[in-house]
Design an enzyme around this catalytic site. Structure first.
Site, PDB file in Angstrom:
ATOM      1  N   GLY A   1       6.855  -4.087 -11.045  1.00 23.38           N
ATOM      2  CA  GLY A   1       5.759  -4.702 -11.789  1.00 23.38           C
ATOM      3  C   GLY A   1       5.137  -3.674 -12.702  1.00 23.38           C
ATOM      4  N   GLY A   2       4.103  -4.057 -13.389  1.00 19.49           N
ATOM      5  CA  GLY A   2       3.424  -3.162 -14.313  1.00 19.49           C
ATOM      6  C   GLY A   2       2.498  -2.192 -13.599  1.00 19.49           C
TER       7      GLY A   2
ATOM      8  N   GLY B   1      -0.538  -3.987  -8.400  1.00 21.60           N
ATOM      9  CA  GLY B   1      -0.660  -4.253  -6.975  1.00 21.60           C
ATOM     10  C   GLY B   1       0.624  -4.017  -6.199  1.00 21.60           C
TER      11      GLY B   1
ATOM     12  CB  THR C   1       8.852  10.191  -5.935  1.00 25.42           C
ATOM     13  OG1 THR C   1       8.145   9.187  -6.649  1.00 25.42           O
ATOM     14  CG2 THR C   1       9.773   9.570  -4.892  1.00 25.42           C
TER      15      THR C   1
ATOM     16  CG  HIS D   1      -1.442   5.571  -3.548  1.00 25.98           C
ATOM     17  ND1 HIS D   1      -0.278   4.856  -3.541  1.00 25.98           N
ATOM     18  CD2 HIS D   1      -2.013   5.339  -4.753  1.00 25.98           C
ATOM     19  CE1 HIS D   1      -0.146   4.211  -4.687  1.00 25.98           C
ATOM     20  NE2 HIS D   1      -1.187   4.497  -5.446  1.00 25.98           N
TER      21      HIS D   1
ATOM     22  NE  ARG E   1      -2.867   0.900  -0.874  1.00 26.42           N
ATOM     23  CZ  ARG E   1      -2.626   1.325  -2.105  1.00 26.42           C
ATOM     24  NH1 ARG E   1      -3.548   1.259  -3.032  1.00 26.42           N
ATOM     25  NH2 ARG E   1      -1.446   1.819  -2.427  1.00 26.42           N
TER      26      ARG E   1
ATOM     27  CD  GLU F   1       2.942  15.566  -0.424  1.00 22.45           C
ATOM     28  OE1 GLU F   1       3.090  16.634  -1.053  1.00 22.45           O
ATOM     29  OE2 GLU F   1       1.842  15.178   0.005  1.00 22.45           O
TER      30      GLU F   1
ATOM     31  CG  ASP G   1       4.429   4.009  -4.306  1.00 26.39           C
ATOM     32  OD1 ASP G   1       4.785   3.889  -5.490  1.00 26.39           O
ATOM     33  OD2 ASP G   1       3.353   3.572  -3.872  1.00 26.39           O
TER      34      ASP G   1
END
Length: 188
Positions: free
Chosen positions: A7-8, A12, A33, A48, A51, A63, A91
């Site tokens: 997605g952009g 989300g 990444t 992030h 969350r 990582e 991600d």
């Protein structure tokens, strides 16, 4: 099962991926990444992490900005992970791609990235557990006015097509709403 989530920017994708992971498993391995090279990125990473700390699933973070294939192969070989309901979330693929592009910008970048994508496809085809891949759709906007930007946009589109082809499910997230695409694919 391999799932591509695209997605952009700020659509989300990551939030959906983390919630979906919690639905699919009891533990999570989060492969980040993005190299953190400025304060703005550091803040994004912090949000992030925050969350994930509030998530229903326990996350371990790895990582790795370049050697995603090696990390995934190592995880694939750990049978205990799959017996305990672990979900792996990457991600994001776009950042991984941009890391390689910047590393090889002046040295056969397309050829070297094609090699990395081929390795990733092979890894995904043999992955024994649940793997969620977050990526971005970058080709919806204007054509970049500089060669590196156009090259990045083109390679991102190629990468997403290749990863979608080997994924069991593909989600497009727009305005926080995920739609599963692969089951709706029109075939000729």
């Amino acid at each position: 099962m391999v799932v591509l989530i695209t997605g952009g920017a700020k659509s989300g994708k990551s939030t959906f991926a983390e919630k979906y992971a919690a639905k699919l498993g009891t533990k999570g391995i989060y492969i980040a990444t993005s190299p953190v090279f400025d304060e703005e990125l550091q803040e994004r990473v912090r949000l992030h992490q925050q969350r994930r700390e509030m998530s229903a699933i326990g996350w371990e973070t790895i990582e790795e900005s370049y050697e995603l294939n090696a990390v995934l192969r190592d995880l694939a070989g750990n049978k205990e992970l799959w017996e305990t309901g672990t979900v792996v979330l990457v991600d994001c693929l776009i950042l991984w791609l941009s890391n390689w592009l910047l590393r090889y910008e002046q040295d056969r970048a397309e050829e070297r990235i094609d090699e990395q994508l081929t390795l990733l496809e092979q890894t995904l085809c043999n992955f024994p557990g649940t793997l969620l891949l977050v990526s971005n759709e970058v080709g919806y906007g204007i054509v970049p006015d500089y060669p590196l930007g156009r090259n990045f946009r083109d390679l991102a589109g190629i990468m997403n097509q290749r990863m979608a082809a080997v994924s069991d499910r593909v989600f497009l997230v727009t305005a926080g709403i995920p739609i599963e695409l692969k089951s709706r694919e029109f075939t000729i």
